[in-house]
Design an enzyme around this catalytic site. Structure first.
Site, PDB file in Angstrom:
ATOM      1  N   HIS A   1      -1.290   0.775   7.848  1.00  0.00           N
ATOM      2  CA  HIS A   1      -1.738   0.811   6.275  1.00  0.00           C
ATOM      3  C   HIS A   1      -1.921   2.258   5.888  1.00  0.00           C
ATOM      4  O   HIS A   1      -2.041   2.982   6.383  1.00  0.00           O
ATOM      5  CB  HIS A   1      -3.255   0.276   6.322  1.00  0.00           C
TER       6      HIS A   1
ATOM      7  N   CYS B   1       1.000  -1.297  -0.006  1.00  0.00           N
ATOM      8  CA  CYS B   1       0.069   0.101   0.134  1.00  0.00           C
ATOM      9  C   CYS B   1       0.828   1.103   0.207  1.00  0.00           C
ATOM     10  O   CYS B   1       0.468   2.379  -0.405  1.00  0.00           O
ATOM     11  CB  CYS B   1      -0.869   0.004   1.108  1.00  0.00           C
TER      12      CYS B   1
END
Lengths: 484, 100
Positions: free
Chosen positions: A438, A166
């Site tokens: 994340h 990510c």
């Protein structure tokens, strides 16, 4: 408008020729020399209402200038048939009651424009575009047309997470939505000279095609990842990486691949001659600014100035001094970044004036601003080998004026430049430490639509949501592009 | 200072240091970028086809389309133009202070 000349003008030309037209056109329409400018300033008003417009024309048969209304009255009443529009140089014929096309006039006008010495948009915007047979073929064999409406989602693609990638996905989203970079790649300006399959610029170029071709299935960036791994070895592996580090690495690799493209031999000699010649590759054109560092000797007040290229601004978030107030907004951070800093007794600097080591202060300011400014909020702190995330709320504006952070000489400029920047992408880190968590990105698409990109999921967002988010990397694009 | 005199001074200033040229080029670029020109082009095309067999002259088109085209100029472009002109005019004042 007649497309094949006009009989009245043919008659006029055979009697008087086009000398009048050529002179008026050169002075008032093209207006490239200082004398022409002076003449224009002195005469450029309507003889009836004394105003400079709208649509000022000059009569071709006597000395008369008039705005749209008065030139028509003049030519009709005096039976002077021809008038030149002074904005674009078109000729109006009263007998035809319209503007006319004439090959000879066009040629004279073109000669004047080409002789102007500098290219001015207004004059050349209107020269017609000859479609080459190559372009025609491309259009013929690609009959599919894409119409972009405010609702269209073109340019939005989800990106699959290939196992903690990510950090890469969010940077790619930000790059794909950088307006100037998009324009560069979609107009296919990159002419690759490297080995096929190894050039990151080509890979990004391919990505742009994927993003903007209208398909909606999420993409897997394994090729890009592989290229980054081979060119920036320290990022290889399947662990979570820092998005900022990836961004810097990506720019670095892109920059070095672009450099090969920009005339390798010429570039090398330039680099040898002076170290600080600004590279002309697209990455440097968009992302590189100049950071001025002034070191002031406290003994003699002598200033030594150095200017270094800079790609991003890493901003400290911790308290200024022990117990001090930590910054709470982007502007706070920037003020701190550009504040004169006392280097202290332990870090004396050699002063070329005093010929000795002296206590000095150091101040950073922006000498030149890049087109895209990226701010890296240093949310990750290394302290005694322990990683800590600083989750302080930092507010950031949609429109940011960078003028207060410019070097002094720039501020004193007689014509102040517009240094406003608008936000177009924000990258957020969710989680408690650099090695976990994340990344998501907010990107601006078309003028004012915001989308949240969370790997393969893209959802519509609004500006408030974006401005309320925590913020890790902030991307600002220059609002008004200046002239070089 | 009368208004006319002021206006004239501003005009001369705008023309002589290329400010008008710069500003109008900027506005033109903006109008092209934001799609205004395409909209106006469409409006013209529509006006021509609606006129039936007679092709309107440029002047007729200008009178017909101008009000519509003006109203289609996006507000941000107007604001930017205003800002630019303000910047230029602030400098007119500065220039005259320097002389006196």
């Amino acid at each position: 408008m007649h497309t094949d000349g006009c009989p009245h003008l043919d008659h006029f030309k055979s009697n008087d020729g086009l000398k009048t037209f050529r002179i008026i056109h050169a002075i008032f329409v093209v207006c490239s020399t200082i004398e022409a400018r002076k003449t224009k300033v002195d005469n450029n008003y309507c003889h009836v209402c004394k105003r400079i417009g709208p649509l000022l024309h000059a009569c071709m048969q006597c000395v008369f200038f008039g705005c749209h209304k008065h030139i028509r009255e003049h030519t009709r009443n005096l039976k002077h048939n021809f008038a030149i529009d002074l904005n674009y140089g078109q000729v109006h014929c009263t007998l035809c009651d319209d503007y006319i096309y004439d090959m000879e006039i066009d040629r004279v006008a073109m000669n004047n424009k080409l002789g102007a010495g500098r290219c001015r948009k207004r004059l050349f915007n209107w020269t017609s575009w000859e479609v080459t047979s190559e372009d025609k073929d491309i259009l013929k064999y690609n009959p599919k047309r894409i119409c972009i409406t405010p609702e269209s989602t073109i340019g939005l693609r989800g990106l699959l997470n290939l196992g903690s990638t990510c950090f890469m996905n969010c940077i790619v989203q930000a790059l794909m939505h950088t307006p100037l970079l998009r324009d560069y790649f979609l107009s296919e300006r990159h002419k690759c000279k490297g080995n096929p399959g190894t050039c990151l610029v080509c890979e990004v170029s391919k990505l742009f095609q994927e993003f903007y071709k209208g398909a909606r299935a999420p993409l897997a960036l394994h090729e890009l990842l592989h290229l980054i791994w081979t060119h920036a070895k320290y990022l290889a592996g399947y662990e979570q990486q820092d998005a900022h580090e990836f961004f810097m690495a990506a720019l670095n690799v892109l920059h070095s691949h672009c450099k090969d493209e920009v005339n390798p031999t010429e570039n090398k000699t330039l680099l040898n001659n002076h170290e600080n010649v600004k590279c002309t590759c697209i990455i440097d054109q968009i992302f590189t600014g100049g950071l001025q560092s002034d070191v002031v000797c406290q003994n003699c007040n002598g200033v030594s100035t150095t200017i270094d290229p800079i790609w991003d601004f890493s901003l400290d978030l911790g308290p200024v001094t022990f117990g001090g107030r930590p910054p709470s907004s982007l502007v706070d951070c920037l003020e701190r970044f550009t504040r004169a800093e006392d280097l202290g007794l332990d870090a004396k600097i050699m002063c070329s004036n005093c010929k000795s080591y002296q206590v000095s202060t150091k101040q950073l300011t922006m000498k030149t601003l890049p087109i895209v400014v990226t701010f890296h909020l240093k949310r990750f702190e290394h302290f005694n080998e322990i990683e800590k995330k600083i989750s302080t709320l930092i507010t950031f504006p949609e429109m940011l004026d960078m003028t207060p952070f410019m070097s002094r000489s720039r501020i004193m400029d007689p014509i102040p430049s517009d240094n406003r920047y608008s936000l177009f992408a924000v990258i957020n880190h969710l989680g408690s430490s650099i090695n976990a968590g994340h990344y998501t990105a907010y990107v601006r698409q078309q003028r004012d639509y915001w989308y949240k990109c969370d790997d393969h999921v893209i959802t519509r967002a609004n500006l408030k949501e974006v401005l309320d988010s925590e913020g890790y990397l902030l991307f600002y694009h220059k609002h008004i592009l200046g002239y070089e | 200072m009368t208004l006319d005199f002021k206006e004239e001074k501003v005009n001369i200033y705008l023309e002589s240091n290329n400010a008008l040229e710069r500003v109008s080029e900027l506005v033109q670029t903006r109008l092209v970028d934001c799609g205004w020109r395409d909209q106006v082009r469409l409006a013209c095309r529509k006006a021509i086809t609606e006129n039936g067999n007679k092709i309107p002259t440029v002047d007729e088109l200008v009178t017909k389309i101008t009000p519509k085209a003006r109203s289609m100029v996006p507000d941000p472009v107007k604001r930017e133009l205003l800002h630019e002109l303000e910047m230029v005019l602030v400098n007119v004042d500065k220039a005259s202070y320097n002389k006196t």
